[in-house]
Design a protein around this motif. Structure first.
Motif, short mmCIF file in Angstrom:
data_model
loop_
_atom_site.label_atom_id
_atom_site.label_comp_id
_atom_site.label_asym_id
_atom_site.label_seq_id
_atom_site.Cartn_x
_atom_site.Cartn_y
_atom_site.Cartn_z
N ASP A 151 0.83 -1.21 0.00
CA ASP A 151 0.00 0.00 0.00
C ASP A 151 0.86 1.25 0.00
O ASP A 151 0.53 2.26 -0.63
N GLN A 152 1.98 1.19 0.71
CA GLN A 152 2.89 2.34 0.73
C GLN A 152 3.46 2.61 -0.66
O GLN A 152 3.58 3.76 -1.10
N VAL A 153 3.84 1.54 -1.37
CA VAL A 153 4.37 1.72 -2.73
C VAL A 153 3.31 2.30 -3.65
O VAL A 153 3.58 3.20 -4.46
N LYS A 154 2.10 1.78 -3.54
CA LYS A 154 1.02 2.33 -4.37
C LYS A 154 0.80 3.81 -4.08
O LYS A 154 0.62 4.62 -5.00
N GLY A 155 0.85 4.17 -2.83
CA GLY A 155 0.67 5.58 -2.48
C GLY A 155 1.78 6.45 -3.02
O GLY A 155 1.55 7.57 -3.50
N PHE A 156 3.01 5.93 -2.95
CA PHE A 156 4.14 6.70 -3.46
C PHE A 156 4.03 6.90 -4.97
O PHE A 156 4.25 8.00 -5.48
N LEU A 157 3.68 5.81 -5.68
CA LEU A 157 3.55 5.93 -7.14
C LEU A 157 2.41 6.86 -7.52
O LEU A 157 2.52 7.63 -8.49
N LYS A 158 1.32 6.80 -6.78
CA LYS A 158 0.19 7.67 -7.08
C LYS A 158 0.56 9.14 -6.88
O LYS A 158 0.25 10.00 -7.71
N ALA A 159 1.28 9.39 -5.78
CA ALA A 159 1.72 10.77 -5.53
C ALA A 159 2.72 11.24 -6.58
O ALA A 159 2.66 12.38 -7.04
#
Length: 525
Positions: free
Chosen positions: A58-66
């Motif tokens: 989830d952290q990776v997804k959030g980073f990529l989204k940002a």
């Protein structure tokens, strides 16, 4: 009330700061909550608990989204800047290039007819141009056809096949014979092979019929540690020349013999001319190697000798001269690795066009691989390291020692007066027999300038310059070249020596001609 207004001690103040009071503010007001466990007197915040519950995915997804949102905003900003710079009539770019671009656009407007009706030329043509640039770049990168990966051929060690002789020090030397037998040989030719070669080399591709025609006995042998020959404990060029003399005696060469030196094998031929001149009838050399560190070389001669060599080859010569033991590492990664490779890469050579064409022929490849397999039979890098070190170390003699020019001085007063008023007579010492040297002018391994250096030190040598020839092209698989070589050094072909038995009739005492005796006599024709 008195209890509330009572002043708390410093200990109670500290505890109130550390401990959880058990009260949490909500939209309904204050409400008590269950106290959370505290480990090791540390406070656990709600945000930290939520972060712990959030997985790494989830952290990776959030980073990529940002990151995507940031790039999107950056693109919008760049678009606005470009639009303000190019779309504004007052901008410098529009004022500078607007007029010419408008004229070009007007002339190319007819191309819009090839676009679909629903496509805006302002957006369509940049896309077409961008795709064209990418396609052109791909074509430029992939112009060479892809070839199938060739699996290197493994080295095969063949069964023992050489003849052996034992030298005076107990070592065994392997040798190979071609041509006519010893009792019919007009000329004996002994060949020390070059680096990464063996007794199988000799004169590559020479025909037996040619050897028969000139009556030549060709003797090749493995240098110590190569092929089937036993190593020498402390070999040098003096011992190399003595080995050659002992081999000639052991195989029945009673008279003088010719020595042939090719490439680095020329080093051993030079040693024979220096140390056993009385055993030699002559020398034939082909692109003979000379020590690139020879002190007799001028600065210009040394520069011409080194200039066409690859950096890797120069580095290998440096190691051979200063740190020869390090060469074992390179040899084990190339010709001692158990697989066949390319000649120019193994020996760090830069070949001319004629040599490149030759080594691509199947007959050369077959010959080269068989010769290498025999050369590395023992799998020991030491003889190769010794050979490389011999090439660039002190040879123990100079080429100028092979033929020495001396002034003859007579004795007495008359000779002294004669030497004043007339030039002194010159006499030569050393090897005075024929020395023939063939050198290709397109040779990139042994520089053509080398023969000029040799001729300066050995002035009685005959130099044959070969325009258009490389390092291998003249000696390898060239029937016309072999015939020219033999005719140069041996003259008119007379075939092998022949012996006949003549029947002579002679009467004995007390007998008439009817009682005749047959006496055999052998005559050379």
């Amino acid at each position: 009330m008195a209890e509330i207004s009572r002043l708390r001690s410093w200990k109670e103040e500290l505890e109130s700061l550390v401990e959880d009071p058990g009260i949490q503010y909500t939209h309904d007001g204050f409400r008590p909550v269950a106290s959370m466990p505290v480990e090791n007197n540390t406070i656990v915040d709600d945000e930290e608990i939520e972060a712990e519950k959030e997985s790494f995915k989830d952290q990776v997804k959030g980073f990529l989204k940002a990151s995507g949102e940031m790039l999107l905003e950056l693109g919008k900003g760049v678009k606005d800047v470009v639009k303000q710079s190019l779309g504004n009539e007052d901008s410098y770019v529009v004022q500078k290039f607007g007029g010419p671009c408008a004229k070009v656009s007007e002339r190319l407007r007819f191309l819009n007819e090839y676009l679909p009706e629903d496509r805006d030329p302002a957006y369509a043509w940049p896309v077409v141009f961008f795709v064209f640039i990418i396609a052109l770049a791909v074509l430029c990168v992939n112009t060479e056809p892809r070839s199938l990966e060739i699996i290197p051929k493994k080295v095969y060690i063949h069964p023992l096949s050489a003849s052996h002789i034992q030298l005076q020090d107990g070592r065994h030397i392997a040798y190979h014979e071609q041509g006519v037998p010893a009792d019919k040989a007009r000329f004996s030719l002994i060949v020390p092979h070059s680096f990464l070669s063996s007794r199988l080399a000799g004169i590559p591709g020479v025909k037996e019929s040619l050897l028969e025609e000139y009556g030549v006995r060709l003797i090749t042998y493995d240098l110590p540690g190569f092929g089937e020959s036993e190593p020498h404990p402390s070999r040098n060029l003096n011992s190399s020349a003595l080995d050659m003399s002992h081999i000639a005696d052991a195989v029945g060469v009673g008279d003088k013999f010719w020595v042939l030196g090719y490439s680095s094998g020329g080093m051993h031929a030079w040693a024979a001319l220096r140390y056993i001149p009385d055993r030699l009838a002559g020398a034939a050399m082909f692109a003979p190697f000379v020590n690139p560190y020879d002190s007799s070389m001028s600065k210009e001669e040394r520069t011409k000798t080194w200039e066409k060599w690859t950096r890797r080859r120069k580095f290998m010569y440096f190691l051979a001269r200063r740190f020869p033991t390090f060469l074992s590492y390179f040899y084990r990664r190339t010709f001692l690795c158990g697989k066949h490779g390319q000649l120019d890469k193994w020996l760090s050579l830069s070949l001319g066009q004629k040599d490149k064409n030759l080594i691509e022929e199947s007959r050369f490849e077959e010959f080269w691989q068989r010769d290498v397999e025999e050369s590395i039979r023992q799998g020991n890098p030491k003889p190769f390291t010794e050979e490389a070190a011999l090439q660039v170390s002190n040879w123990g003699f100079s080429l100028g020692d092979i033929q020495v020019q001396r002034k003859s001085q007579g004795k007495g007063v008359l000779s002294w007066f004669k030497s004043i008023y007339s030039p002194a007579e010159v006499e030569w010492a050393g090897f005075l027999g024929p020395i023939h040297i063939w050198q290709g002018m397109d040779d990139t391994i042994v520089a053509p300038s080398t023969v000029e250096f040799v001729h300066r030190l050995v002035p009685r040598a005959t130099i044959h310059k070969l325009p258009g020839e490389g390092h291998y092209s003249y000696l390898y698989f060239c029937d016309e070249c072999h015939r020219h070589i033999f005719s140069t050094i041996f003259g008119t072909p007379r075939g092998p020596l022949r012996t006949t038995t003549e029947v002579v009739q002679t009467p004995l005492d007390g007998e008439d001609l009817e009682g005749e005796s047959l006496i055999n006599s052998t005559t050379e024709l």
